[in-house]
Motif scaffolding. Structure first.
Motif, short mmCIF file in Angstrom:
data_model
loop_
_atom_site.label_atom_id
_atom_site.label_comp_id
_atom_site.label_asym_id
_atom_site.label_seq_id
_atom_site.Cartn_x
_atom_site.Cartn_y
_atom_site.Cartn_z
N TYR A 107 -9.41 -143.89 51.65
CA TYR A 107 -10.61 -143.26 51.14
C TYR A 107 -10.65 -143.21 49.63
O TYR A 107 -11.38 -142.44 49.04
CB TYR A 107 -10.74 -141.85 51.72
CG TYR A 107 -11.10 -141.89 53.16
CD1 TYR A 107 -10.13 -141.78 54.15
CD2 TYR A 107 -12.41 -142.10 53.55
CE1 TYR A 107 -10.46 -141.86 55.48
CE2 TYR A 107 -12.75 -142.17 54.89
CZ TYR A 107 -11.77 -142.05 55.84
OH TYR A 107 -12.11 -142.13 57.17
N MET A 108 -9.84 -144.01 48.99
CA MET A 108 -9.85 -144.03 47.54
C MET A 108 -9.84 -145.48 47.08
O MET A 108 -9.13 -146.29 47.64
CB MET A 108 -8.64 -143.30 46.99
CG MET A 108 -8.64 -143.21 45.48
SD MET A 108 -7.25 -142.28 44.84
CE MET A 108 -7.65 -140.66 45.44
N TYR A 109 -10.63 -145.78 46.09
CA TYR A 109 -10.64 -147.12 45.52
C TYR A 109 -9.46 -147.24 44.57
O TYR A 109 -9.34 -146.47 43.63
CB TYR A 109 -11.95 -147.36 44.79
CG TYR A 109 -12.01 -148.68 44.08
CD1 TYR A 109 -12.08 -148.74 42.70
CD2 TYR A 109 -11.97 -149.87 44.79
CE1 TYR A 109 -12.12 -149.94 42.04
CE2 TYR A 109 -12.00 -151.07 44.14
CZ TYR A 109 -12.08 -151.10 42.76
OH TYR A 109 -12.11 -152.30 42.12
N ILE A 110 -8.61 -148.16 44.83
CA ILE A 110 -7.44 -148.40 43.99
C ILE A 110 -7.62 -149.74 43.29
O ILE A 110 -7.86 -150.74 43.95
CB ILE A 110 -6.14 -148.46 44.84
CG1 ILE A 110 -6.03 -147.24 45.76
CG2 ILE A 110 -4.92 -148.60 43.94
CD1 ILE A 110 -5.91 -145.93 45.06
N CYS A 111 -7.50 -149.74 41.98
CA CYS A 111 -7.67 -150.99 41.24
C CYS A 111 -6.56 -151.96 41.58
O CYS A 111 -5.45 -151.56 41.89
CB CYS A 111 -7.67 -150.72 39.74
SG CYS A 111 -9.13 -149.83 39.21
N GLU A 112 -6.87 -153.25 41.49
CA GLU A 112 -5.89 -154.29 41.74
C GLU A 112 -4.84 -154.24 40.63
O GLU A 112 -5.17 -153.97 39.48
CB GLU A 112 -6.56 -155.65 41.77
CG GLU A 112 -7.51 -155.79 42.92
CD GLU A 112 -8.32 -157.07 42.85
OE1 GLU A 112 -8.94 -157.38 43.86
OE2 GLU A 112 -8.31 -157.73 41.81
N PRO A 113 -3.57 -154.46 40.96
CA PRO A 113 -2.52 -154.36 39.94
C PRO A 113 -2.72 -155.39 38.83
O PRO A 113 -2.92 -156.55 39.08
CB PRO A 113 -1.24 -154.64 40.72
CG PRO A 113 -1.68 -155.38 41.94
CD PRO A 113 -3.08 -154.89 42.25
N GLU B 159 -13.46 -142.22 41.49
CA GLU B 159 -14.60 -141.79 42.30
C GLU B 159 -14.21 -141.89 43.77
O GLU B 159 -13.51 -142.81 44.16
CB GLU B 159 -15.83 -142.66 42.03
CG GLU B 159 -16.41 -142.53 40.66
CD GLU B 159 -17.07 -141.19 40.40
OE1 GLU B 159 -17.49 -140.53 41.36
OE2 GLU B 159 -17.14 -140.81 39.22
N TYR B 160 -14.67 -140.96 44.56
CA TYR B 160 -14.42 -140.97 46.00
C TYR B 160 -15.36 -141.98 46.64
O TYR B 160 -16.58 -141.88 46.49
CB TYR B 160 -14.68 -139.57 46.56
CG TYR B 160 -14.51 -139.48 48.05
CD1 TYR B 160 -13.26 -139.29 48.61
CD2 TYR B 160 -15.60 -139.58 48.90
CE1 TYR B 160 -13.09 -139.20 49.98
CE2 TYR B 160 -15.46 -139.50 50.27
CZ TYR B 160 -14.20 -139.30 50.80
OH TYR B 160 -14.05 -139.21 52.16
N MET C 17 -3.95 -137.63 40.47
CA MET C 17 -2.93 -138.59 40.09
C MET C 17 -3.56 -139.86 39.49
O MET C 17 -3.11 -140.34 38.46
CB MET C 17 -2.12 -138.94 41.33
CG MET C 17 -1.08 -140.00 41.10
SD MET C 17 0.02 -140.16 42.49
CE MET C 17 -0.37 -141.81 42.98
N PHE C 18 -4.60 -140.41 40.13
CA PHE C 18 -5.19 -141.66 39.65
C PHE C 18 -6.14 -141.45 38.47
O PHE C 18 -6.42 -142.38 37.75
CB PHE C 18 -5.93 -142.36 40.79
CG PHE C 18 -5.00 -142.83 41.87
CD1 PHE C 18 -4.17 -143.91 41.66
CD2 PHE C 18 -4.95 -142.18 43.09
CE1 PHE C 18 -3.30 -144.35 42.63
CE2 PHE C 18 -4.08 -142.60 44.07
CZ PHE C 18 -3.25 -143.68 43.85
N ALA C 19 -6.62 -140.23 38.27
CA ALA C 19 -7.57 -139.97 37.19
C ALA C 19 -6.97 -140.27 35.82
O ALA C 19 -7.69 -140.61 34.90
CB ALA C 19 -8.06 -138.52 37.24
#
Length: 182
Positions: A156-162, A9-10, A1-3
C-alpha cells in the motif's frame, strides 16, 4: 520512515501501475520538455547552458507555485496569460498540436507497459515455483531481496525504484539478483 527520502503519498495497490506514469517515469517527460525549450533557444542564437539555467529556474518556480499557492493549474495559467499576448499564442499552438492528448497518451503507454511487465514478472515468478527452478547459493540472497522489494511495490505504499534503475532495463532475473546484492 520514507518521508525522509522525499514526498510520500498513500497509493492503493490497484493504482500501482498508474502511479508509475505520474511519478516514476515523469521526470523524463520534464527533461524532454526542458530539452525542447533549450533546443529552441539555441536555434534562436541563445546559449544552450544559459537557456537551461533559466528553464530550470522557471520549472522550480512553477513547481513551487503549484505546491504552495493554493491555486489550480488552470488558475495559475490564467494568471500568467494576457489576452492576446505571447503566452496565449504559445498555449494555443500547444493545444493545436494536441499537447494534453500527447501527455495522456504517453502516460497511458507507461501504464500499459507497467501492466505488461507485471504480467511478465508473475509469469516468471510462478515458473520459479512451478518448475522448482533453482538459483545458485550466491543468488539466493538476491532472490530474497528482489522478492521482498516486489512485495513492497505491491503493498500500500509506492516505493521508488532503487537508484532510479527501471526493471525494464534488466535483461534477466540474474541481473536483478546481482543488482540487488550490490
Amino acid at each position: 520512515m520514507f518521508a525522509g527520502s522525499g514526498v510520500c503519498e498513500y497509493i492503493t495497490e490497484d493504482h500501482m501501475n498508474e502511479i508509475i506514469a505520474v511519478n516514476g517515469s515523469s521526470p523524463a517527460y520534464i527533461y524532454l520538455f526542458a530539452k525542447a525549450m533549450a533546443d529552441y533557444a539555441q536555434s534562436q542564437g541563445i546559449d544552450y547552458d544559459s537557456a537551461m539555467q533559466l528553464i530550470c529556474a522557471t520549472l522550480e518556480g512553477s513547481a513551487a507555485m503549484l505546491r504552495e499557492s493554493g491555486d489550480t493549474p488552470d488558475e495559475l495559467i490564467a494568471k500568467v496569460s494576457s489576452k492576446g499576448g505571447t503566452t496565449i499564442a504559445a498555449l494555443n499552438k500547444l493545444r493545436e498540436h494536441g499537447f494534453t492528448e500527447a501527455i495522456r497518451d504517453a502516460m497511458q503507454a507507461c501504464t500499459d507497459r507497467a501492466e505488461e511487465l507485471c504480467r511478465e514478472y508473475f509469469t516468471i515468478a510462478s515458473s520459479f515455483d512451478k518448475y522448482k527452478l533453482e538459483l545458485s547459493d550466491s543468488d539466493k540472497e538476491g532472490k530474497d531481496s528482489y522478492l521482498s522489494y516486489q512485495w513492497q511495490m505491491s503493498g500500500y505504499m509506492y516505493i521508488c525504484e532503487p537508484n532510479g534503475v527501471s526493471y525494464e532495463s534488466f535483461a534477466s532475473f540474474q541481473e536483478v539478483f546481482s543488482y540487488q546484492r550490490n
